[in-house]
Motif scaffolding. Structure first.
Motif, PDB file in Angstrom:
ATOM      1  N   UNK A  83       0.935  -0.951   0.322  1.00  0.00           N
ATOM      2  CA  UNK A  83       0.014   0.062   0.330  1.00  0.00           C
ATOM      3  C   UNK A  83       0.967   1.277   0.013  1.00  0.00           C
ATOM      4  N   UNK A  84       0.075   2.347  -0.745  1.00  0.00           N
ATOM      5  CA  UNK A  84       0.963   3.519  -0.702  1.00  0.00           C
ATOM      6  C   UNK A  84       0.111   4.915  -0.158  1.00  0.00           C
ATOM      7  N   UNK A  85       0.742   5.308   0.739  1.00  0.00           N
ATOM      8  CA  UNK A  85       0.311   6.566   1.119  1.00  0.00           C
ATOM      9  C   UNK A  85       0.667   7.984   0.944  1.00  0.00           C
ATOM     10  N   UNK A 122       2.688  12.657  -9.111  1.00  0.00           N
ATOM     11  CA  UNK A 122       2.308  10.458  -9.308  1.00  0.00           C
ATOM     12  C   UNK A 122       1.920  10.908  -7.880  1.00  0.00           C
ATOM     13  N   UNK A 123       0.824  10.286  -7.791  1.00  0.00           N
ATOM     14  CA  UNK A 123      -0.068  10.304  -6.080  1.00  0.00           C
ATOM     15  C   UNK A 123       0.996   8.592  -5.090  1.00  0.00           C
ATOM     16  N   UNK A 124       1.264   7.944  -6.632  1.00  0.00           N
ATOM     17  CA  UNK A 124       1.566   6.647  -5.595  1.00  0.00           C
ATOM     18  C   UNK A 124       2.294   5.445  -6.800  1.00  0.00           C
ATOM     19  N   UNK A 125       2.726   4.252  -6.553  1.00  0.00           N
ATOM     20  CA  UNK A 125       3.187   3.479  -7.408  1.00  0.00           C
ATOM     21  C   UNK A 125       3.484   2.271  -7.101  1.00  0.00           C
ATOM     22  N   UNK A 132      -1.444   0.281 -12.006  1.00  0.00           N
ATOM     23  CA  UNK A 132      -1.871   2.078 -12.453  1.00  0.00           C
ATOM     24  C   UNK A 132      -1.137   2.820 -11.808  1.00  0.00           C
ATOM     25  N   UNK A 133      -0.927   3.630 -12.762  1.00  0.00           N
ATOM     26  CA  UNK A 133      -0.195   4.932 -12.385  1.00  0.00           C
ATOM     27  C   UNK A 133      -1.476   6.272 -11.571  1.00  0.00           C
ATOM     28  N   UNK A 134      -1.783   6.736 -10.784  1.00  0.00           N
ATOM     29  CA  UNK A 134      -2.311   8.014 -10.255  1.00  0.00           C
ATOM     30  C   UNK A 134      -2.199   9.382 -10.699  1.00  0.00           C
ATOM     31  N   UNK A 135      -2.021   9.990 -11.039  1.00  0.00           N
ATOM     32  CA  UNK A 135      -1.862  11.349 -11.374  1.00  0.00           C
ATOM     33  C   UNK A 135      -2.707  12.750 -11.092  1.00  0.00           C
ATOM     34  N   UNK A 136      -1.751  13.639 -10.155  1.00  0.00           N
ATOM     35  CA  UNK A 136      -2.956  14.665 -10.251  1.00  0.00           C
ATOM     36  C   UNK A 136      -2.258  15.821 -10.874  1.00  0.00           C
TER      37      UNK A 136
END
Length: 215
Positions: free
Chosen positions: A99-101, A123-126, A136-140
């Motif tokens: 898990x990445x916080x 990049x919000x986590x990887x 999954x790559x989550x970006x703001x």
């Protein structure tokens, strides 16, 4: 094909609130899952494995379904027959779940291929290689008054955009979508896409990209 909001409720196969049966957490089930996976990878039937190991079909079925606790001697016999290390049967049981916080404001600012001046990517986590087989790559993403518009992003996978602030006209393929706070756009990322019109700035949105991990 245009991305449209479906008026018909689709029954989803996976329940996002389901819990795994306690049986799936025990060692026997983890071992059985690995035995079955290695057997199928090699195209061996249960009957063929039975002949190779002198274990009955019923016993093999119990092992693969996690209904019995095989001895180390039995596991070594299976490992020899399948040409894998004995320890490989314990892989699923010991596998680490990550898990990445990421705290507010601490996302890693990166320069993504194709990014133009004024486009800020955090990049919000990887999580890299994992058991799901999906990356999954989550970006703001923040667009400000200096941002230039473009329509050149094109990559593998599926992407979802969720608008947080501002307004943009987003292009996907040949279709234009006006996005404002609360709007979602879910699309095949293989088509050319990107913010075409910056209607109200600054604009911020979440971009979540999913694609198969390469083996």
């Amino acid at each position: 094909m245009n991305v449209e909001t479906s008026k018909t409720m689709t029954k989803l196969v996976q329940d996002p609130h389901s819990l795994r049966d306690e049986r799936e957490k025990v060692l026997e089930v983890a071992i059985g899952r690995e035995v079955r996976a290695y057997r199928k990878q090699q195209g061996i039937t249960v009957a063929e494995l039975s002949r190779l190991t002198d274990l009955s079909i019923g016993m093999l079925s119990k092992i693969e379904n996690g209904n019995t606790s095989p001895s180390l001697t039995t596991l070594q016999t299976l490992a020899n027959a399948l040409s894998v290390p004995l320890t490989s049967f314990f892989k699923g049981y010991e596998e680490r779940r990550e898990a990445v916080h990421t705290k507010a404001g601490e996302g890693l600012e990166i320069e993504r291929a194709g990014t133009r001046a004024g486009h800020q990517y955090n990049l919000l986590g990887h999580i890299g290689s994992n058991s799901s087989g999906v990356i999954v790559e989550p970006y703001l993403i923040t667009l400000n008054s200096e941002s230039d518009t473009f329509k050149t992003f094109q990559h593998d996978g599926i992407e979802m955009i969720y608008m947080l602030e501002g307004k943009v006209g987003y292009l996907h393929g040949k279709q234009h979508y006006p996005l404002e706070p609360g709007d979602t756009l879910f699309f095949d990322a293989d088509a050319p896409h990107g913010p075409e019109v910056l209607t109200e700035l600054p604009a911020r949105y979440l971009s979540i990209i999913c694609y198969p991990q390469k083996t």
